[in-house]
Scaffold this motif. Structure first.
Motif, mmCIF file in Angstrom:
data_model
loop_
_atom_site.group_PDB
_atom_site.id
_atom_site.type_symbol
_atom_site.label_atom_id
_atom_site.label_comp_id
_atom_site.label_asym_id
_atom_site.label_seq_id
_atom_site.Cartn_x
_atom_site.Cartn_y
_atom_site.Cartn_z
ATOM 1 N N LEU A 184 138.198 83.488 37.901
ATOM 2 C CA LEU A 184 138.956 84.582 36.989
ATOM 3 C C LEU A 184 138.981 85.764 38.144
ATOM 4 N N ARG A 185 137.833 86.067 38.670
ATOM 5 C CA ARG A 185 137.834 87.284 39.515
ATOM 6 C C ARG A 185 138.689 87.179 40.847
ATOM 7 N N VAL A 186 138.748 85.850 41.419
ATOM 8 C CA VAL A 186 139.853 85.558 42.474
ATOM 9 C C VAL A 186 141.148 85.806 41.979
ATOM 10 N N ALA A 187 141.497 85.129 40.926
ATOM 11 C CA ALA A 187 142.786 85.274 40.198
ATOM 12 C C ALA A 187 143.390 86.559 40.073
ATOM 13 N N ALA A 188 142.383 87.496 39.335
ATOM 14 C CA ALA A 188 142.908 88.838 39.000
ATOM 15 C C ALA A 188 143.154 89.465 40.532
ATOM 16 N N ALA A 189 142.406 89.290 41.312
ATOM 17 C CA ALA A 189 142.506 90.152 42.626
ATOM 18 C C ALA A 189 143.848 89.669 42.983
ATOM 19 N N TYR A 190 143.934 88.367 43.190
ATOM 20 C CA TYR A 190 145.369 87.779 43.811
ATOM 21 C C TYR A 190 146.516 88.377 42.988
ATOM 22 N N ARG A 191 146.420 88.343 41.729
ATOM 23 C CA ARG A 191 147.668 88.842 40.923
ATOM 24 C C ARG A 191 148.032 90.562 41.119
ATOM 25 N N MET A 192 146.726 91.074 41.186
ATOM 26 C CA MET A 192 147.036 92.602 41.269
ATOM 27 C C MET A 192 147.473 92.852 42.964
ATOM 28 N N HIS A 193 146.907 92.172 43.743
ATOM 29 C CA HIS A 193 147.589 92.416 45.041
ATOM 30 C C HIS A 193 148.831 91.916 45.177
ATOM 31 N N CYS A 194 149.221 90.855 44.707
ATOM 32 C CA CYS A 194 150.751 90.405 44.857
ATOM 33 C C CYS A 194 151.749 91.422 43.957
ATOM 34 N N LYS A 195 151.193 92.037 42.786
ATOM 35 C CA LYS A 195 152.113 93.032 42.056
ATOM 36 C C LYS A 195 152.028 94.521 42.733
#
Length: 176
Positions: free
Chosen positions: A124-135
């Motif tokens: 979940l930490r990886v997914a949150a970081a990825y989503r925020m970076h993309c956004k």
């Protein structure tokens, strides 16, 4: 898989890196929604759209480190590990050693030492970081300040677990 892991600076033999990554991905299939597993997969294969990847330079979106917009930096970024988000909100252990932090972020710890809940929170930490970076990679000004970054990451985690019973339960019981 071994060839894809050659560029990562991790103190593990290439065979171990690949075996642990495959084992983590197999376990994650049952523990998290597909969007979270996809973000982990994209991170393991260094598939983020970063400034470094396209020959540019930019500051880290999470900690502001100059020239830190790269997947290699994100895996050891203190803002994702020791901040109120990583250690506080997700209750993940903070590692002083950069190599240990990178192995934690990439989910490369031995699977026998990692519980399902811990693996879920790491993903979940990886997914949150990825989503925020993309956004926010094109509109960095929207994330002005440590508090705003932390709240955006927390919201990304809430959205990532929506509709998935196990992952939502892990988030609800992380303080026990």
């Amino acid at each position: 898989m071994r060839a894809k892991f050659e560029h990562w600076e991790v103190a593990l033999f290439p065979r171990l890196r690949a075996q642990r990554a495959v084992a983590a991905l197999h376990r994650l299939a049952a523990l998290v929604p597909p969007r979270v597993a996809a973000a982990v997969w994209r991170t393991l294969w260094s598939g983020w759209c970063t400034a470094r990847r396209f020959g540019g330079r930019a500051a880290c979106l999470f900690c502001g480190l100059e020239d830190g917009d790269s997947v290699e930096h994100v895996t050891v970024c203190r803002a994702l590990a020791e901040s109120e988000f990583g250690a506080g909100h997700l209750r993940l252990p903070y590692r002083q050693d950069r190599d240990a932090r990178r192995q934690d972020f990439l989910l490369l710890k031995p699977q026998s030492e990692v519980t399902d809940a811990r693996l879920t929170l790491g993903a979940l930490r990886v997914a949150a970081a990825y989503r925020m970076h993309c956004k926010f990679r094109q509109q960095r000004a929207a994330l002005n300040g440590e508090h705003t970054v932390r709240r955006a990451l927390e919201q990304a985690v809430r959205e990532a677990v929506q509709g998935h019973r196990w992952a939502a339960a892990v988030m609800d019981t992380r303080w026990r």
